[in-house]
Design an enzyme around this catalytic site. Structure first.
Site, PDB file in Angstrom:
ATOM      1  N   HIS A 356       0.735  -1.157  -0.032  1.00 56.35           N
ATOM      2  CA  HIS A 356      -0.110   0.045   0.003  1.00 56.35           C
ATOM      3  C   HIS A 356       0.799   1.241  -0.070  1.00 56.35           C
ATOM      4  O   HIS A 356       0.240   2.360   0.222  1.00 56.35           O
ATOM      5  CB  HIS A 356      -0.855   0.132   1.122  1.00 56.35           C
ATOM      6  N   LYS A 545      -8.428  14.310   4.838  1.00 59.02           N
ATOM      7  CA  LYS A 545      -7.569  12.822   4.517  1.00 59.02           C
ATOM      8  C   LYS A 545      -6.462  13.100   5.684  1.00 59.02           C
ATOM      9  O   LYS A 545      -6.438  14.090   6.531  1.00 59.02           O
ATOM     10  CB  LYS A 545      -6.638  12.740   3.330  1.00 59.02           C
ATOM     11  N   ARG A 546      -5.978  12.190   6.224  1.00 56.52           N
ATOM     12  CA  ARG A 546      -4.902  12.023   7.023  1.00 56.52           C
ATOM     13  C   ARG A 546      -3.532  13.471   7.031  1.00 56.52           C
ATOM     14  O   ARG A 546      -3.502  13.630   5.662  1.00 56.52           O
ATOM     15  CB  ARG A 546      -3.765  10.945   7.223  1.00 56.52           C
ATOM     16  N   LYS A 551       0.815  14.597   1.054  1.00 55.82           N
ATOM     17  CA  LYS A 551      -0.462  14.979   0.621  1.00 55.82           C
ATOM     18  C   LYS A 551      -0.605  16.303   0.458  1.00 55.82           C
ATOM     19  O   LYS A 551      -1.668  16.723   0.065  1.00 55.82           O
ATOM     20  CB  LYS A 551      -1.305  14.383   1.802  1.00 55.82           C
ATOM     21  N   THR A 653      -8.512   6.715  -1.848  1.00 53.75           N
ATOM     22  CA  THR A 653      -9.569   6.181  -1.916  1.00 53.75           C
ATOM     23  C   THR A 653     -10.823   7.381  -1.761  1.00 53.75           C
ATOM     24  O   THR A 653     -12.036   7.458  -2.320  1.00 53.75           O
ATOM     25  CB  THR A 653     -10.112   4.986  -0.798  1.00 53.75           C
ATOM     26  N   LYS A 657     -14.589   8.717  -3.479  1.00 53.71           N
ATOM     27  CA  LYS A 657     -16.093   8.982  -2.706  1.00 53.71           C
ATOM     28  C   LYS A 657     -16.577  10.197  -3.290  1.00 53.71           C
ATOM     29  O   LYS A 657     -17.630  10.430  -3.236  1.00 53.71           O
ATOM     30  CB  LYS A 657     -15.651   9.083  -1.234  1.00 53.71           C
TER      31      LYS A 657
HETATM   32  N1  CRA Z   1      -2.176   5.512   4.026  1.00 55.17           N
HETATM   33  C1  CRA Z   1      -1.869   4.670   0.906  1.00 55.17           C
HETATM   34  O1  CRA Z   1      -1.177   5.857   1.190  1.00 55.17           O
HETATM   35  C2  CRA Z   1      -4.358   4.125  -0.369  1.00 55.17           C
HETATM   36  C3  CRA Z   1      -4.537   3.431   0.994  1.00 55.17           C
HETATM   37  C4  CRA Z   1      -5.216   1.853   0.726  1.00 55.17           C
HETATM   38  C5  CRA Z   1      -2.287   3.876   2.050  1.00 55.17           C
HETATM   39  C6  CRA Z   1      -3.182   5.362  -0.117  1.00 55.17           C
HETATM   40  O2  CRA Z   1      -2.699   6.020  -1.223  1.00 55.17           O
HETATM   41  O3  CRA Z   1      -5.405   4.341  -0.877  1.00 55.17           O
HETATM   42  O4  CRA Z   1      -3.295   2.785   1.753  1.00 55.17           O
HETATM   43  N2  CRA Z   1      -1.149   3.176   2.501  1.00 55.17           N
HETATM   44  O5  CRA Z   1      -4.822   1.332  -0.305  1.00 55.17           O
HETATM   45  C7  CRA Z   1      -0.730   2.700   3.628  1.00 55.17           C
HETATM   46  O6  CRA Z   1      -1.561   2.826   4.577  1.00 55.17           O
HETATM   47  C8  CRA Z   1       0.899   1.500   4.837  1.00 55.17           C
HETATM   48  O7  CRA Z   1       0.536   2.066   3.908  1.00 55.17           O
HETATM   49  C9  CRA Z   1      -2.942   4.605   3.417  1.00 55.17           C
HETATM   50  O8  CRA Z   1      -3.973   4.458   3.625  1.00 55.17           O
END
Ligand code: CRA
Length: 812
Positions: A356, A545-546, A551, A653, A657
């Site tokens: 991820h 988002k976080r 970002k 994601t 949405k």
């Molecule tokens: N932080 C990615 O950064 C992705 C999600 C789900 C992340 C996002 O771009 O949409 O995973 N990666 O695939 C992550 O957690 C450990 O890596 C995320 O949520």
């Protein structure tokens, strides 16, 4: 399928109130009422889940096990009622019993067992796996405290504990009899029995009990039922048992504290690795309990593990559950007595890995000593896996150490979890087309050269029933009118039929009206919660988002400061009025992220106090961004900020949405934005900024952010104001320094200054488009119409076909 009526549900709910809480309706509080409703739905789901489990056993079906340290479930009452087809009668029943249905739904705490996208993805996938009738189980930890609650005090983030179980446990069914034992520490020795057979003897370990708390998962329009199994850590020793021996007593207390701390709290870092021993224990606790539980059931059903890989596929959500690999090896070797090769064959045909992230700081590299100390047998197995792999690699690459070293599993005193996954898993997937390409070309380049067939892509998706139909009922009604009633609920591609109405003035204006109404409803909620009055006539421009530097919330802020300065310099400066909405939690230890939150609040404050901004510019930081807030916000959003440095956001994601709810994206060609652009074309998205390869090239050449500062006077004025501050006595010279000189690391690591001008131009285009409601509504319509490929149902069909090899529900 039985259709429950309002009357039946009223009877069931009053029954629960009486039997479980000793209350008549008249005496029940809304908390009793919430729990009673949850229990009624839970009964229906249990019934279905047990039938499913029976069928899986009788027909010996292949099962999916989805292992994730995070499941960001949010609220369940409405979701379950919706999937069970009782949303309407349940609302009526609640009202019929004298309660307000909306208030009751609002009373449910979010199950915040996750940080961000990765955790929410797991939750969406549970819904789709169940809806698509795949026999599947999710596994995680039953954290007592979920993701912290965020308060903003004097512009700064303060974290409060999130004790969700008080009400949230209404959904959990404890199954004491399925408790598993997990071992930590001690020592391992080789032993030979009388027949000369080798055995591994593990002594002196501490035991932690893993008690399953199961959450029922309902699918939409199906009787199929799955489970999310959450492991709760318990101590096996009641403390006072060993009172008579002081050494034992202290050890027992210690052991108890250790045991109970394991499931105490979710680690609040998103996309970040922290080598803490408690986190390692969480990972092994959850993985060991899960693998033992799967193996136990398999053995009971088949009497052998020889066919294990034929009946199970284990999907690991990032590297966090990687210890599943040595743990399954341990069981096959030590408990079943298999030889290495046979055990390895089974393991490497069972486990698949989803990556991820490509961020270096998120890659897990566990110190050898930590694993050696807490997991001595696992450590031995890891050494053996690592040695064998290294020999194979050395062979394959003819001793070329420049290839072998980066691929090694144990290296420099660390265990590299991603390399272990690449070695042992039968499939490795990224989460968007661009991200999977980067994995193949870059991160796992040499592994890809050696085993190309292991690598694949599954682009992320979202639960479109939650993120469109449920949270945006007016839009759902429009779609039903235009796209063949409820067809899109199981066939998200049917959203395409909306396209026929792209020139239909009636439909376009209805779409505009829905957005306007949703903005008002959201503003009313914000006013109730915080007293802040949003300007609903302005463009709702949203970044939620976080908080992470990659970002680039900071880029958004720099641009807002620029707009403010322009407006102050020229009262006639022509721009589209904007209400900027931010929502973001920062990891508690991420100082720069917390500074950026404070900066947003300083700017928000300055803008709010300045009469010149009235009706033109507004900035609001929404406290405690979470699933249930997102469900209110998405339907009200118009411009979606997806502005990460290209190559850094694996997928995103939230972007999906927004798109599904008719917000238009301003974004970089990063993560799944690339695929959004592919289906939308240039005319339905506002793209800007460097592409991933250009980012790489620019860094290669030696990026100098200072040059942008020198050559762009507007950008210079913005950064200079960071040094001065915004009227609340706080200066942000640290942030300015970080952008220009690096403050310890590279200057402007995420290329904000390089992308600033292009971002500003994209905003200008967006503002202009918004002035033309017909054009804007048309863009919104095209976004909704083409969002079907971002439904989690599509993702799960991809997983089922390309990785899991399991059948899925056929489309009618
Ligand atoms: N932080 C990615 O950064 C992705 C999600 C789900 C992340 C996002 O771009 O949409 O995973 N990666 O695939 C992550 O957690 C450990 O890596 C995320 O949520």
């Amino acid at each position: 399928m039985h259709k429950y009526t309002k009357k039946e549900l009223m009877t069931l709910i009053t029954g629960k109130l009486r039997r479980n809480f000793g209350r008549d309706v008249e005496e029940a509080t809304s908390l009793h009422m919430f729990k009673a409703c949850a229990l009624v739905l839970r009964d229906i789901m249990s019934e279905r889940q047990m039938k499913t489990a029976d069928r899986v056993a009788v027909e010996h079906l292949r099962q999916v096990h989805y292992l994730s340290l995070e499941f960001l479930m949010g609220r369940s009452l409405m979701k379950n009622a919706y999937n069970l087809g009782v949303a309407e009668p349940l609302k009526q029943a609640i009202e019929g019993l004298g309660f307000s249905a909306p208030d009751l739904f609002e009373a449910e705490p979010d199950a915040g067992l996750g940080n961000g996208g990765l955790g929410r993805l797991a939750a969406c996938y549970l819904d789709s796996m169940t809806t698509l009738e795949i026999p599947a189980t999710g596994y995680s930890i039953c954290y007592e405290l979920g993701i912290f609650k965020q308060k903003i005090v004097d512009g700064q983030q303060v974290e409060l504990p999130d004790n969700w179980l008080g009400l949230g446990d209404a959904w959990l069914i404890p199954k004491m009899d399925e408790t598993e034992e997990v071992r930590f520490g001690g020592k391992v020795e080789d032993e030979w029995d009388a027949l000369g057979r080798h055995r591994v003897k593990h002594t002196g370990y501490d035991v932690v009990l893993a008690v399953p708390k199961d959450m029922e998962i309902a699918g939409y329009g199906t009787e199929h039922g799955n489970l999310l199994r959450l492991w709760d850590a318990n101590s096996p020793t009641p403390v006072d048992m060993n009172l008579f021996s002081s050494g034992q007593y202290l050890k027992a207390v210690e052991q108890r504290a250790m045991a109970e701390s394991i499931s105490k709290v979710l680690y609040p870092e998103d996309n970040h690795y922290e080598g803490k021993s408690l986190r390692l224990k969480q990972q092994y606790f959850f993985v060991s309990a899960t693998i033992q539980s799967i193996v136990r059931k398999h053995r009971a059903e088949y009497g052998t593990l020889r066919n294990f890989h034929l009946k199970h596929v284990i999907q690991i959500n990032d590297t966090h559950p990687t210890l599943a690999i040595p743990e399954l090896m341990r069981i096959l070797l030590d408990e079943e007595g298999y030889g290495w090769d046979e055990a390895w064959y089974i393991v490497t045909h069972t486990i698949a890995y989803t990556n991820h992230t490509v961020l270096a700081e998120a890659l897990e590299r566990w110190p050898q000593q930590l694993i050696e100390k807490w997991l001595p047998r696992i450590w031995q197995i890891l050494i053996e896996i690592s040695n064998r792999y290294q020999r194979a690699l050395t062979d394959y690459f003819h001793g070329d150490l420049s290839k072998v070293a980066p691929m090694a599993i144990i290296w420099g005193g660390e265990v590299r979890m991603a390399n272990l996954c690449v070695c042992a898993c039968f499939k490795i997937n990224g989460v968007s087309a661009l991200h999977s390409d980067i994995l193949k070309r870059d991160v796992f380049h040499d592994a890809y050269a050696r085993t190309p067939d292991k690598f694949t892509n599954v682009t992320n998706g979202i639960d479109h029933r939650r993120w469109l139909s449920e949270c945006n009922p007016e839009l759902d009604a429009l779609i039903r009118d235009c796209c063949g009633k409820d067809k899109y609920l199981l066939q998200p591609d049917a959203l395409k039929e909306l396209e026929q109405y792209r020139d239909d003035a009636g439909v376009l204006s209805r779409l505009g009206q829905i957005k306007a109404d949703n903005k008002k409803a959201f503003a009313a909620w914000v006013a109730r919660e915080s007293g802040v009055i949003l300007n609903t006539d302005a463009l709702f421009d949203v970044q939620v988002k976080r908080l992470h530097e990659y970002k680039r919330q900071l880029l958004n802020v720099l641009h807002i400061i620029y707009l403010y300065q322009r407006m102050k310099a020229d009262p006639h400066f022509d721009f589209t009025p904007r209400t900027y909405l931010f929502g973001a939690k920062a990891a508690p230890g991420y100082a720069v992220a917390k500074r950026i939150i404070r900066l947003i609040n300083s700017v928000a404050d300055m803008v709010a106090r300045d009469p010149a901004c009235k009706d033109r510019l507004q900035v609001v930081f929404l406290e405690n961004y979470r699933v249930s807030l997102a469900e209110k916000l998405m339907p009200a959003s118009e411009l979606s900020e997806q502005i990460s440095t290209a190559g850094k956001e694996a997928s995103g994601t939230g972007n999906m949405k927004f798109m599904m709810n008719g917000a238009v994206t301003i974004g970089t060609l990063d993560g799944a934005n690339v695929e959004m652009h592919q289906v939308l074309g240039d005319e339905n998205i506002f793209l800007f900024g460097l592409k991933a390869h250009e980012v790489a090239e620019m860094k290669q050449k030696g990026y100098k952010s200072y040059e942008y500062y020198v050559h762009n006077p507007e950008l210079r004025a913005v950064i200079d104001q960071l040094n001065v501050g915004f009227g609340d006595g706080v200066a942000y010279d640290d942030i300015a320094r970080r952008l220009l000189f690096g403050d310890g690391g590279p200057a402007d690591e995420y290329l904000l200054l390089a992308d600033f001008e292009s971002y500003r131009d994209a905003h200008q285009r967006a503002g202009l488009a918004y002035q033309d409601p017909k054009r804007w509504n048309q863009m919104a319509l095209m976004n909704i119409a083409r969002s079907g490929i971002f439904a989690a149902d599509r993702s799960i069909r991809d997983y089922a076909r390309d990785i899991w090899n399991v059948p899925v529900r056929a489309l009618k």
